[in-house]
Write an enzyme that holds these catalytic residues in place. Structure first.
Site, PDB file in Angstrom:
ATOM      1  N   VAL A 175     -10.201  -3.671   4.412  1.00 30.87           N
ATOM      2  CA  VAL A 175      -9.332  -2.461   3.448  1.00 30.87           C
ATOM      3  C   VAL A 175      -8.086  -1.763   3.755  1.00 30.87           C
ATOM      4  CG1 VAL A 175      -9.748  -0.958   1.924  1.00 30.87           C
ATOM      5  CG2 VAL A 175     -11.593  -2.548   1.562  1.00 30.87           C
ATOM      6  N   ASP A 176      -7.206  -2.397   4.028  1.00 34.22           N
ATOM      7  CA  ASP A 176      -5.534  -2.454   4.407  1.00 34.22           C
ATOM      8  C   ASP A 176      -5.870  -2.269   5.967  1.00 34.22           C
ATOM      9  OD1 ASP A 176      -4.875  -1.989   1.633  1.00 34.22           O
ATOM     10  OD2 ASP A 176      -5.796  -0.016   1.674  1.00 34.22           O
ATOM     11  N   GLU A 232       9.762   3.598  -6.123  1.00 33.42           N
ATOM     12  CA  GLU A 232      10.857   3.093  -5.975  1.00 33.42           C
ATOM     13  C   GLU A 232      11.321   3.083  -3.931  1.00 33.42           C
ATOM     14  OE1 GLU A 232      14.100   5.899  -5.676  1.00 33.42           O
ATOM     15  OE2 GLU A 232      13.778   6.431  -7.569  1.00 33.42           O
ATOM     16  N   HIS A 247       0.965  -1.350   0.186  1.00 31.27           N
ATOM     17  CA  HIS A 247      -0.395  -0.051  -0.098  1.00 31.27           C
ATOM     18  C   HIS A 247       1.339   1.277  -0.130  1.00 31.27           C
ATOM     19  CE1 HIS A 247      -3.426   2.138   0.958  1.00 31.27           C
ATOM     20  NE2 HIS A 247      -2.986   3.046   1.571  1.00 31.27           N
TER      21      HIS A 247
HETATM   22  C1  GRF Z   1       1.695   0.622  -5.994  1.00 31.97           C
HETATM   23  O1  GRF Z   1       2.101   1.948  -6.437  1.00 31.97           O
HETATM   24  C2  GRF Z   1       1.106  -0.202  -5.423  1.00 31.97           C
HETATM   25  O2  GRF Z   1       1.550   0.525  -4.153  1.00 31.97           O
HETATM   26  C3  GRF Z   1      -0.532   0.057  -5.686  1.00 31.97           C
HETATM   27  O3  GRF Z   1      -0.285   0.011  -6.583  1.00 31.97           O
HETATM   28  C4  GRF Z   1       0.464   0.541  -7.075  1.00 31.97           C
HETATM   29  C5  GRF Z   1       1.127  -0.762  -8.389  1.00 31.97           C
HETATM   30  O4  GRF Z   1       1.583  -0.621  -9.357  1.00 31.97           O
HETATM   31  N1  GRF Z   1      -1.822  -0.766  -4.589  1.00 31.97           N
HETATM   32  P1  GRF Z   1       2.325  -1.611 -10.462  1.00 31.97           P
HETATM   33  O5  GRF Z   1       1.877  -2.444 -11.343  1.00 31.97           O
HETATM   34  O6  GRF Z   1       3.524  -2.731  -9.687  1.00 31.97           O
HETATM   35  O7  GRF Z   1       3.261  -0.525 -11.405  1.00 31.97           O
END
Ligand code: GRF
Length: 200
Positions: free
Chosen positions: A143-144, A171, A108
């Protein structure tokens, strides 16, 4: 202990999937990539690495329950030990969460329990917090809300925009998600109540 059989669930670009593939975690095997979105770029990433893909579009199902029951059926033969949600943009109901109890993790883009739900990055920026971050947690029926495995902080600077913040968050995600999966699959952690701690 043999390698953990992992499914990565992704709905979009799949940069976290890529980070997990690239980390080459020795204690897991990515048995399948699952998506609800036939256009997800994550599919190309999986194929490029010869990983099985299952695409089941939620739009073809009347209810969430019916959809999830079908996913459970399709995933059965993969004999999975762990489900890794990596940008999977569907909320999973109790039907699915119970079928894989304590075997689902999520990432998250905020420091839970702050800013649960969608657009967490933008909401943290608009709220004006100086620090936000990333949380990897087990998935429970909320949720989360599940037990937290790892968190990492991202500073919000005055000059940050939603884009620059999300870039910094990504990152950090790419660094800590493989680390969390390694902790789980090597059997180094245990869940006691809400706390996820290193086994002594
Ligand atoms: C990430 O920012 C994650 O935290 C959220 O959805 C995004 C997914 O990005 N749950 P990606 O598809 O892995 O680039």
């Amino acid at each position: 202990m043999g390698k953990m059989r992992v499914a990565v669930f992704a709905s979009g670009s799949g940069t976290n999937l890529q980070a997990i593939i690239d980390a080459d975690i020795q204690t897991i095997e990515i048995a399948v990539v699952f998506t609800n979105n036939p256009d997800a770029y994550a599919i190309e990433r999986a194929k490029k690495h010869n990983i099985q893909v299952e695409i089941i579009d939620h739009k073809n199902y009347k209810t969430r329950e019916e959809y999830e029951k079908h996913i459970i059926k399709v995933l059965g033969p993969y004999k999975l030990n762990l489900i890794v949600l990596a940008g999977f943009m569907r909320i999973l109901s109790t039907v699915f969460v119970r079928a894989y109890k304590n075997k689902i993790v999520n990432i998250h883009p905020a420091l839970l329990p702050s800013f649960p739900g969608i657009n967490a990055g933008r909401r943290a920026l608009e709220y004006g917090v100086k620090y936000t971050g990333v949380t990897v947690h087990f998935v429970d029926e909320g949720v989360d809300t599940g037990p937290i495995i790892l968190q990492s902080v991202v500073e919000i600077k005055d000059e940050d925009t939603e884009d620059t913040l999300l870039e910094k968050i990504h990152e950090v995600e790419h660094r800590i998600y493989p680390k969390a999966i390694e902790l789980i699959s090597s059997g180094e952690i245990e869940v006691i109540g809400r706390r996820v701690i290193k086994k002594s």
